[in-house]
Motif scaffolding. Structure first.
Motif, PDB file in Angstrom:
ATOM      1  N   ARG A   1      43.803  43.089  49.599  1.00  0.00           N
ATOM      2  CA  ARG A   1      42.620  42.217  49.553  1.00  0.00           C
ATOM      3  C   ARG A   1      42.835  40.967  50.394  1.00  0.00           C
ATOM      4  NH1 ARG A   1      44.546  42.201  44.217  1.00  0.00           N
ATOM      5  NH2 ARG A   1      42.730  43.367  43.521  1.00  0.00           N
ATOM      6  N   ASP A  32      35.045  41.492  56.141  1.00  0.00           N
ATOM      7  CA  ASP A  32      34.775  42.693  55.356  1.00  0.00           C
ATOM      8  C   ASP A  32      35.688  43.811  55.852  1.00  0.00           C
ATOM      9  OD1 ASP A  32      33.798  44.815  53.898  1.00  0.00           O
ATOM     10  OD2 ASP A  32      31.693  44.275  54.183  1.00  0.00           O
ATOM     11  N   ARG A  58      35.721  46.799  55.005  1.00  0.00           N
ATOM     12  CA  ARG A  58      35.063  48.100  55.086  1.00  0.00           C
ATOM     13  C   ARG A  58      34.771  48.484  56.532  1.00  0.00           C
ATOM     14  NH1 ARG A  58      29.967  47.535  51.310  1.00  0.00           N
ATOM     15  NH2 ARG A  58      29.927  45.557  52.478  1.00  0.00           N
ATOM     16  N   LYS A 107      37.918  55.853  54.671  1.00  0.00           N
ATOM     17  CA  LYS A 107      37.130  56.091  53.469  1.00  0.00           C
ATOM     18  C   LYS A 107      36.477  57.461  53.527  1.00  0.00           C
ATOM     19  CE  LYS A 107      34.498  55.403  49.821  1.00  0.00           C
ATOM     20  NZ  LYS A 107      35.036  55.490  48.434  1.00  0.00           N
ATOM     21  N   PHE A 115      37.452  52.058  48.469  1.00  0.00           N
ATOM     22  CA  PHE A 115      37.016  50.667  48.473  1.00  0.00           C
ATOM     23  C   PHE A 115      36.816  50.200  47.035  1.00  0.00           C
ATOM     24  CE2 PHE A 115      34.825  51.521  52.792  1.00  0.00           C
ATOM     25  CZ  PHE A 115      36.051  51.407  53.432  1.00  0.00           C
ATOM     26  N   ARG A 119      35.105  47.092  44.893  1.00  0.00           N
ATOM     27  CA  ARG A 119      34.244  45.905  44.958  1.00  0.00           C
ATOM     28  C   ARG A 119      34.787  44.837  44.015  1.00  0.00           C
ATOM     29  NH1 ARG A 119      27.645  45.780  44.074  1.00  0.00           N
ATOM     30  NH2 ARG A 119      27.383  43.522  44.429  1.00  0.00           N
ATOM     31  N   GLU A 120      34.939  43.631  44.540  1.00  0.00           N
ATOM     32  CA  GLU A 120      35.466  42.516  43.760  1.00  0.00           C
ATOM     33  C   GLU A 120      34.609  41.279  43.988  1.00  0.00           C
ATOM     34  OE1 GLU A 120      40.239  43.568  43.687  1.00  0.00           O
ATOM     35  OE2 GLU A 120      39.483  42.146  45.186  1.00  0.00           O
ATOM     36  N   THR A 121      34.764  40.315  43.094  1.00  0.00           N
ATOM     37  CA  THR A 121      34.075  39.032  43.206  1.00  0.00           C
ATOM     38  C   THR A 121      35.110  37.943  43.397  1.00  0.00           C
ATOM     39  OG1 THR A 121      32.270  39.780  41.772  1.00  0.00           O
ATOM     40  CG2 THR A 121      32.510  37.397  42.090  1.00  0.00           C
ATOM     41  N   ASN A 169      30.677  38.502  46.821  1.00  0.00           N
ATOM     42  CA  ASN A 169      31.136  39.882  46.709  1.00  0.00           C
ATOM     43  C   ASN A 169      32.077  40.199  47.867  1.00  0.00           C
ATOM     44  OD1 ASN A 169      29.649  40.496  44.395  1.00  0.00           O
ATOM     45  ND2 ASN A 169      27.818  41.005  45.581  1.00  0.00           N
ATOM     46  N   ASN A 170      33.141  40.877  47.558  1.00  0.00           N
ATOM     47  CA  ASN A 170      34.114  41.247  48.572  1.00  0.00           C
ATOM     48  C   ASN A 170      34.620  42.648  48.258  1.00  0.00           C
ATOM     49  OD1 ASN A 170      35.737  41.093  50.781  1.00  0.00           O
ATOM     50  ND2 ASN A 170      37.055  39.448  50.023  1.00  0.00           N
ATOM     51  N   TYR A 171      35.238  43.279  49.236  1.00  0.00           N
ATOM     52  CA  TYR A 171      35.746  44.629  49.046  1.00  0.00           C
ATOM     53  C   TYR A 171      37.228  44.675  49.385  1.00  0.00           C
ATOM     54  CZ  TYR A 171      31.078  46.466  48.353  1.00  0.00           C
ATOM     55  OH  TYR A 171      29.831  46.733  47.840  1.00  0.00           O
TER      56      TYR A 171
END
Length: 311
Positions: free
Chosen positions: A197, A223, A225, A232, A243, A245-247, A256-258
């Motif tokens: 991350r 990002d 992604r 992926k 992936f 998804r995180e905050t 929001n982040n990945y």
């Protein structure tokens, strides 16, 4: 004439290099942005693609260990992932054939060494360096094995055993002192989940010209992604990433982040030190009983007087 920089050979390895993936993405973006005619004169070997990895955080799950069956000729079935113990015995005899108790000093010191090797067939590296750890108290790994090599990495453990005591041996007794050392073979398949991350929500990339260190282009990745989307959608499960998804909180606001989830699999094999036991066995000395010689006293012969008479 082929333009577009250096050609690339497709990578089919099950071990992907996350730093290399970011570098490839940066180079492809750079080539597209400089235009068709200029790219004919650009060679990647003339540039340095700088990806500062201190902007990324890697968190690892505890290793999940699955024991492999080890064949053994012994009738006693070993535990899964463990072979039959190897045993070495050191013995000392004390012989007391006197009629008094004797005291002996028993002292032993020995260094024991065991080794464990870790190899992995699926996972990731950072600039060609592995970055994960394996630990499992249940299989005898009391310390974490920090793996940094992409080839087989061996970890050695040295344990010094020392004992000192007095042994009292009774009269007419044999005493044997044994020290028994055991070690077990182990073989496990492990799985480690790693999450990659960007804690700050962005990370820089620079392309510099080698001859004068000039920055030709720079980006801020926001990002992951966009960079790892190919993996992926990878059909090969050994090269596939997920992936997450995180905050994240930046300047008091939520974004929001990945993150990228990577899976590492491999084998951990070797020997682990088991127990050491001190045993004492005493046994009486068999003495042959010699029969006592009897002194025979002969009585003097009596003279018989014969009286002759006339009949």
């Amino acid at each position: 004439m082929v333009c577009g920089g250096d050609s690339k050979v497709g990578d089919i390895s099950s071990i992907i290099d996350v730093q290399g993936i970011i570098q490839d993405w940066a180079w492809d973006t750079f080539i597209k942005d400089i235009g068709y005619f200029r790219r004919c004169f650009i060679r990647r070997k003339d540039f340095v693609i700088d990806v500062p990895m201190n902007y990324y955080q890697f968190s690892h799950s505890d290793a999940v260990l699955e024991g492999l069956n080890i064949k053994s000729d012994s009738k006693t079935a070993p535990e899964i992932g463990e072979g039959m113990p190897n045993t070495s015995i050191l013995a000392t005899d004390y012989h007391n054939d006197t009629d008094m108790e004797q005291v002996y000093n028993f002292r032993m010191e020995r260094a024991r060494k065991a080794s464990v090797s870790v190899t992995f067939q699926k996972g990731f590296t950072i600039g060609g360096t592995a970055n994960f750890s394996v630990c499992g108290v249940d299989c005898g790994l009391e310390a974490k094995l920090e793996v940094t090599k992409t080839t087989e990495q061996t970890f050695e453990e040295v344990l010094t055993f020392e004992t000192s005591c007095e042994i009292k041996v009774k009269e007419n007794t044999n005493c044997e002192a044994k020290v028994i050392f055991t070690e077990k073979e182990m073989s496990y398949r492990f799985t480690v989940e790693t999450t990659m991350r960007m804690p700050s929500g962005k990370a820089p990339v620079y392309i510099r010209r080698k001859k004068d260190k000039k920055v030709m282009m720079s980006w801020k990745i926001q990002d992951l992604r966009h960079i790892f989307h190919k993996y992926k959608e990878e059909k090969d499960p050994d090269r596939k990433v997920d992936f997450v998804r995180e905050t994240i909180m930046l300047n008091g606001r939520e974004y929001n982040n990945y993150a990228i989830k990577l899976t590492t699999k491999g084998l951990v094999e070797g020997t682990k030190l088991s127990s050491q036991v001190v045993e004492l066995h005493a046994k009486g000395i068999d003495k042959k009983i010699v029969p006592e010689k009897k002194n025979d006293v002969k009585s003097p012969k009596r003279k018989e007087n014969s009286v002759k008479g006339n009949v």
